[in-house]
Design an enzyme around this catalytic site. Structure first.
Site, mmCIF file in Angstrom:
data_model
loop_
_atom_site.group_PDB
_atom_site.id
_atom_site.type_symbol
_atom_site.label_atom_id
_atom_site.label_comp_id
_atom_site.label_asym_id
_atom_site.label_seq_id
_atom_site.Cartn_x
_atom_site.Cartn_y
_atom_site.Cartn_z
ATOM 1 N N LYS A 84 30.229 53.951 -70.308
ATOM 2 C CA LYS A 84 30.890 53.722 -71.590
ATOM 3 C C LYS A 84 31.635 52.488 -71.560
ATOM 4 O O LYS A 84 32.271 52.362 -70.384
ATOM 5 C CB LYS A 84 31.093 54.829 -72.226
ATOM 6 C CG LYS A 84 32.038 54.816 -73.668
ATOM 7 C CD LYS A 84 32.340 56.041 -74.074
ATOM 8 C CE LYS A 84 33.055 56.007 -75.576
ATOM 9 N NZ LYS A 84 33.584 57.494 -76.062
ATOM 10 N N SER A 159 31.791 59.190 -80.405
ATOM 11 C CA SER A 159 31.913 57.769 -80.046
ATOM 12 C C SER A 159 30.886 57.363 -79.082
ATOM 13 O O SER A 159 30.618 56.183 -79.014
ATOM 14 C CB SER A 159 33.321 57.332 -80.085
ATOM 15 O OG SER A 159 33.682 57.676 -78.779
ATOM 16 N N SER A 183 33.204 63.352 -78.441
ATOM 17 C CA SER A 183 32.340 62.191 -78.265
ATOM 18 C C SER A 183 31.146 62.058 -77.263
ATOM 19 O O SER A 183 30.375 61.263 -77.110
ATOM 20 C CB SER A 183 33.206 61.129 -78.007
ATOM 21 O OG SER A 183 33.928 60.647 -79.315
HETATM 22 N N1 GLN Z 1 34.989 61.953 -83.768
HETATM 23 C C1 GLN Z 1 36.283 62.055 -83.112
HETATM 24 C C2 GLN Z 1 37.165 60.970 -83.518
HETATM 25 O O1 GLN Z 1 36.914 59.943 -83.982
HETATM 26 C C3 GLN Z 1 36.212 62.138 -81.549
HETATM 27 C C4 GLN Z 1 36.027 60.850 -80.884
HETATM 28 C C5 GLN Z 1 36.059 61.034 -79.359
HETATM 29 O O2 GLN Z 1 35.842 62.225 -78.842
HETATM 30 N N2 GLN Z 1 36.558 59.852 -78.618
HETATM 31 O O3 GLN Z 1 38.321 61.024 -83.056
#
Ligand code: GLN
Length: 507
Positions: A84, A159, A183
């Site tokens: 990532k 994400s 994410s």
């Molecule tokens: N969807 C969650 C957020 O926007 C999780 C994001 C993540 O785990 N990086 O914070």
């Protein structure tokens, strides 16, 4: 002949691929060429933001030569991995999907990258993600949205959407993402692959661009539990450069999962598959009853739980009345941490700097940051700064900390009695692109099942077991107590062997 191998490149695990390398029927170059071919052919998915073509072929050639010379080689010899875009890779761009880091090249390796390379892995590229890992749909990236390979109009989740799609569409063997509130698990669920978020502190965060430091953890996407176990075993463990990394020894996850090892440790017959395990399972009642849960997913999960019981598993539905506090506590605490973490992007030391020659102080910072950050990141910095401000600290930040403590205590009580907690991973299957992007609160609320594990620091895995009548995959999430990854992986293996009806179609 070589060409034929390239066309027929297919494997069901890293182990099987490495056996083929040993047998000489395939080379690391074949593997890299195969994945590069697919990455370029399926470029419309927008999973990769930087592809290291030449370099990964060179590494493949070096590894092939070493193997052919009979040298001893690493446990990830020839394994093709995508990472990532928030994981630092020395002398390569690492941009967190943000304009503010667009020109940034990392000066050092993240610890995970160092450990992967040391064992012979090939890093094929950096994967798209929501800017600074903030989002649930991979629609907040300067590189544009990532498409779900099963339906390009749908989101891959976020994400770590690029990391999920890379494994879903066979653009690499396994990939790394990061999971602050789901994410890894939610995009895995939306894409029909396996996604593991380990215990907080199991894997070093050194070289992971921070979003919310007391929540962040690097996670793994794969198609098999054995692949995930092997990667975890290699990247987990204490790192003097991350004070929050645990000194607990790292078990040999992969070895312990082999059927023979299971027979030895659990004294089960070879028909271990049809034998119910001794894990005690808790199902959170409020999670299954929640009004936001898709009715078909609810029904399917209820049937599944009933079937587990019929098979002899001990499953109990327990009340968890804290569910509605989880998302607000998560968004208060993570935005607070983000507002502090992201203050380092000021245009002075590295990254984007405003071109306005007249910008004095403090306009220089204002302009740099206004130009450099996207809408969602700005929203979170503002929210986080607000909840930390003198007048509101008690009302928001402190209260959310208390919720976190209550959740942690409740979780301890649950694990005094149970080994596993089961819940849905996400309330729906992958949604249409654009469907939620104008309503941030709706997007946040959909994180209700995943943020819990990060608030209390426990490991969680999403297993792609089922197919919805809308054609998309969905699965379940299993969680254990901290540092019980081995139980989590063993349990996951049992479920996959017994229930997995979803197979990723060839793309
Ligand atoms: N969807 C969650 C957020 O926007 C999780 C994001 C993540 O785990 N990086 O914070």
């Amino acid at each position: 002949m070589r060409f034929l191998h390239y066309l027929l490149f297919s494997y069901s695990s890293i182990h099987e691929y490495q056996e083929a390398l040993d047998g000489g029927s395939i080379s690391c170059r074949d593997a890299v060429s195969y994945y590069l071919g697919r990455i370029h052919r399926l470029g419309n998915l927008n999973a990769f933001v930087h592809i290291y073509d030449k370099e990964s072929l060179q590494t493949a050639d070096r590894l092939d030569a070493e193997r052919m010379a009979g040298n001893k080689y690493g446990r990830l010899h020839g394994v093709v991995i995508g990472i990532k875009d928030v994981i630092c890779y020395k002398d390569h761009p690492t941009t967190a999907g943000s304009h503010i880091l667009e020109s940034f090249q990392s000066l050092y390796h993240a610890t995970v990258v160092e450990r992967l390379i040391r064992e012979g892995a090939i890093i094929i590229g950096h994967l798209n993600c929501d800017e600074f890992a903030m989002g649930s749909s991979n629609e907040n990236s300067i590189y544009g949205r990532v498409r779900n390979a099963l339906d390009p109009d749908k989101v891959p989740g976020g994400s770590s959407g690029g990391s999920a799609v890379a494994v879903q569409a066979s653009l690499c063997m396994v990939s790394l993402g990061s999971d602050t509130g789901g994410s890894v698990r939610q995009p895995a669920d939306f894409c029909g692959v396996i996604g593991l978020k380990p215990t907080y502190g199991r894997i070093s965060r050194y070289g992971l661009i921070a979003y919310a430091s007391s929540f962040d953890q690097i996670g793994i996407f794969g198609r098999s539990i054995s692949d995930i176990a092997l990667i975890l075993e290699i990247i987990a463990g204490f790192d003097p450069r991350d004070a929050t990394s645990s000194r607990k020894p790292v078990p040999s996850y992969a070895e312990s999962l082999r059927p023979n090892a299971q027979r030895l440790t659990q004294d089960l017959p070879s028909s271990v598959i049809s034998h119910p395990s001794s894990f005690k399972i808790a199902v959170l009642k409020e999670a299954l009853d929640h009004p936001s849960l898709d009715p078909e997913i609810r029904l399917k999960l209820r049937d599944f739980i009933e079937d587990l019981r019929l098979k002899g598993y001990q499953v109990e539905e327990i009340s968890f009345d804290l569910l509605d506090y989880i998302v607000p506590a998560y968004y208060i605490l993570t935005t607070a941490e983000a507002s502090s973490n992201l203050s380092r992007f000021d245009g002075v030391r590295y990254g984007h700097r405003t071109a306005d020659p007249d910008a004095g102080f403090p306009e220089f910072y204002q302009e740099t940051r206004s130009e450099g950050f996207g809408k969602e990141v700005k929203r979170r910095i503002l929210l986080g700064t607000f909840v930390l401000s003198a007048g509101y600290y008690e009302a928001y930040f402190n209260k959310a900390q208390k919720v976190r403590k209550i959740l942690t205590d409740r979780t301890k009580l649950i694990f005094n009695e149970f080994d596993i907690i089961l819940s849905p991973t996400a309330p729906t299957t992958a949604f249409k692109s654009g469907e939620k992007s104008s309503d941030p609160v709706a997007m946040y609320l959909a994180d209700l099942y995943t943020v819990y594990a990060n608030l209390v620091g426990i490991p969680g895995i999403s297993l792609p077991l089922f197919t919805h009548t809308n054609g998309m995959p969905f699965g379940i999430q299993a969680m254990t107590n901290q540092f019980r990854e081995l139980s989590l992986l063993q349990f996951s293996n049992e479920l996959i062997q017994q229930y997995k009806s979803y197979e990723i179609p060839t793309l």
